[in-house]
Design a protein around this motif. Structure first.
Motif, PDB file in Angstrom:
ATOM      1  N   LEU A   3     -17.387 -46.996  -3.552  1.00 12.10           N
ATOM      2  CA  LEU A   3     -16.207 -46.528  -2.844  1.00 12.10           C
ATOM      3  C   LEU A   3     -16.478 -45.121  -2.341  1.00 12.10           C
ATOM      4  O   LEU A   3     -16.832 -44.239  -3.125  1.00 12.10           O
ATOM      5  CB  LEU A   3     -15.010 -46.540  -3.796  1.00 12.10           C
ATOM      6  CG  LEU A   3     -13.706 -45.977  -3.283  1.00 12.10           C
ATOM      7  CD1 LEU A   3     -13.189 -46.807  -2.120  1.00 12.10           C
ATOM      8  CD2 LEU A   3     -12.675 -45.951  -4.390  1.00 12.10           C
ATOM      9  N   SER A   4     -16.350 -44.885  -1.020  1.00 18.29           N
ATOM     10  CA  SER A   4     -16.575 -43.566  -0.418  1.00 18.29           C
ATOM     11  C   SER A   4     -15.405 -43.216   0.483  1.00 18.29           C
ATOM     12  O   SER A   4     -14.818 -44.093   1.115  1.00 18.29           O
ATOM     13  CB  SER A   4     -17.843 -43.543   0.415  1.00 18.29           C
ATOM     14  OG  SER A   4     -18.978 -43.694  -0.394  1.00 18.29           O
ATOM     15  N   GLU A   5     -15.122 -41.906   0.550  1.00 15.55           N
ATOM     16  CA  GLU A   5     -14.042 -41.434   1.404  1.00 15.55           C
ATOM     17  C   GLU A   5     -14.311 -39.992   1.806  1.00 15.55           C
ATOM     18  O   GLU A   5     -14.819 -39.206   1.014  1.00 15.55           O
ATOM     19  CB  GLU A   5     -12.714 -41.536   0.652  1.00 15.55           C
ATOM     20  CG  GLU A   5     -11.524 -41.389   1.545  1.00 15.55           C
ATOM     21  CD  GLU A   5     -10.238 -41.889   0.896  1.00 15.55           C
ATOM     22  OE1 GLU A   5      -9.187 -41.322   1.220  1.00 15.55           O
ATOM     23  OE2 GLU A   5     -10.292 -42.830   0.092  1.00 15.55           O
ATOM     24  N   ARG A   6     -13.960 -39.648   3.040  1.00 14.89           N
ATOM     25  CA  ARG A   6     -14.076 -38.262   3.511  1.00 14.89           C
ATOM     26  C   ARG A   6     -12.738 -37.564   3.289  1.00 14.89           C
ATOM     27  O   ARG A   6     -11.712 -38.060   3.724  1.00 14.89           O
ATOM     28  CB  ARG A   6     -14.439 -38.217   4.990  1.00 14.89           C
ATOM     29  CG  ARG A   6     -15.823 -38.716   5.265  1.00 14.89           C
ATOM     30  CD  ARG A   6     -16.245 -38.449   6.715  1.00 14.89           C
ATOM     31  NE  ARG A   6     -17.514 -39.066   7.005  1.00 14.89           N
ATOM     32  CZ  ARG A   6     -18.682 -38.591   6.634  1.00 14.89           C
ATOM     33  NH1 ARG A   6     -18.742 -37.481   5.954  1.00 14.89           N
ATOM     34  NH2 ARG A   6     -19.802 -39.218   6.935  1.00 14.89           N
ATOM     35  N   LEU A   7     -12.803 -36.400   2.615  1.00 12.46           N
ATOM     36  CA  LEU A   7     -11.598 -35.645   2.287  1.00 12.46           C
ATOM     37  C   LEU A   7     -11.784 -34.178   2.661  1.00 12.46           C
ATOM     38  O   LEU A   7     -12.907 -33.699   2.770  1.00 12.46           O
ATOM     39  CB  LEU A   7     -11.289 -35.762   0.790  1.00 12.46           C
ATOM     40  CG  LEU A   7     -11.072 -37.173   0.255  1.00 12.46           C
ATOM     41  CD1 LEU A   7     -11.014 -37.169  -1.270  1.00 12.46           C
ATOM     42  CD2 LEU A   7      -9.802 -37.781   0.840  1.00 12.46           C
ATOM     43  N   LEU A  25      -6.071 -42.686  -3.685  1.00 12.45           N
ATOM     44  CA  LEU A  25      -7.388 -42.896  -4.278  1.00 12.45           C
ATOM     45  C   LEU A  25      -7.285 -42.909  -5.801  1.00 12.45           C
ATOM     46  O   LEU A  25      -7.960 -43.694  -6.468  1.00 12.45           O
ATOM     47  CB  LEU A  25      -8.357 -41.814  -3.807  1.00 12.45           C
ATOM     48  CG  LEU A  25      -9.812 -41.944  -4.224  1.00 12.45           C
ATOM     49  CD1 LEU A  25     -10.387 -43.308  -3.848  1.00 12.45           C
ATOM     50  CD2 LEU A  25     -10.641 -40.825  -3.599  1.00 12.45           C
ATOM     51  N   GLY A  87      -4.695 -36.113   1.860  1.00 10.98           N
ATOM     52  CA  GLY A  87      -6.031 -36.261   2.415  1.00 10.98           C
ATOM     53  C   GLY A  87      -7.019 -35.246   1.876  1.00 10.98           C
ATOM     54  O   GLY A  87      -8.009 -34.944   2.528  1.00 10.98           O
ATOM     55  N   LEU A 108     -17.645 -35.615   1.579  1.00 12.05           N
ATOM     56  CA  LEU A 108     -17.812 -37.051   1.388  1.00 12.05           C
ATOM     57  C   LEU A 108     -17.807 -37.309  -0.116  1.00 12.05           C
ATOM     58  O   LEU A 108     -18.663 -36.809  -0.839  1.00 12.05           O
ATOM     59  CB  LEU A 108     -19.111 -37.556   2.003  1.00 12.05           C
ATOM     60  CG  LEU A 108     -19.425 -39.032   1.756  1.00 12.05           C
ATOM     61  CD1 LEU A 108     -18.366 -39.936   2.383  1.00 12.05           C
ATOM     62  CD2 LEU A 108     -20.811 -39.379   2.262  1.00 12.05           C
ATOM     63  N   THR A 110     -18.018 -40.028  -3.145  1.00 16.31           N
ATOM     64  CA  THR A 110     -18.471 -41.376  -3.475  1.00 16.31           C
ATOM     65  C   THR A 110     -18.342 -41.585  -4.975  1.00 16.31           C
ATOM     66  O   THR A 110     -18.798 -40.753  -5.758  1.00 16.31           O
ATOM     67  CB  THR A 110     -19.942 -41.585  -3.055  1.00 16.31           C
ATOM     68  OG1 THR A 110     -20.066 -41.316  -1.659  1.00 16.31           O
ATOM     69  CG2 THR A 110     -20.400 -42.999  -3.350  1.00 16.31           C
TER      70      THR A 110
END
Length: 158
Positions: A3-7, A25, A87, A108, A110
């Motif tokens: 699971l990856s997300e840009r914050l 998240l 965010g 990023l 992860t």
């Protein structure tokens, strides 16, 4: 699948090295954590851009240093705390300063699926003053270090 997300990085004064993640998240990770084995912390990998002096990057001392961006990769833990901003990933002021994380940086995040267990954790003094501080605060340090790492078997702590 990882699971990856840009914050967006947010800096706040608080007293732990753990990060705070957006509520959405958090909910996903809490569901994953509940179905996983008995892990208390969720290990994360962060990748972000930081500014370093050219001399620091090259390992050169002295002289007029230019400054240039470099990508940095670090591992952190998440213990369940949520950030106020939907965010954003929130860092403590001290942790952010030590790692060159600036407010507003894009990070990023992860989730690490597997982290190799560390067989031992040691703290060693760098000088006589540090040695005295460690000796005088041994119980406090042990309690706080163990609270900030995933201890697989508490009977092994000594």
């Amino acid at each position: 699948m990882a699971l990856s997300e840009r914050l967006v990085a947010v800096i706040e004064p608080y007293a732990t090295c753990f990060v705070k993640l957006p509520r959405q998240l958090c909910d996903v990770l809490l569901r994953r954590r509940a179905s996983a084995t008995n892990h208390l912390l969720v290990p994360l990998e962060l990748v972000f851009e930081t500014i370093v002096s050219d001399d620091d990057a090259a390992g050169v001392d002295g002289g007029a240093a230019g400054r240039s961006p470099r990508m940095k990769r670090i591992a952190v833990g998440w213990n369940g705390d949520a950030s106020r901003d939907p965010g954003a990933i929130t860092f403590s002021t001290h942790f952010a300063a030590l790692n060159g994380i600036e407010p507003g940086s894009i990070v990023l995040v992860t989730v690490l699926e597997y982290v190799t267990p560390a067989p031992m954790l040691t703290v060693e003094p760098v000088d006589a003053d540090s040695s005295e501080i460690l000796e005088l605060n041994q119980g406090f340090l042990e309690q706080n270090l163990l609270a900030q790492v995933c201890l697989a078997c508490s009977s092994r702590a000594s």
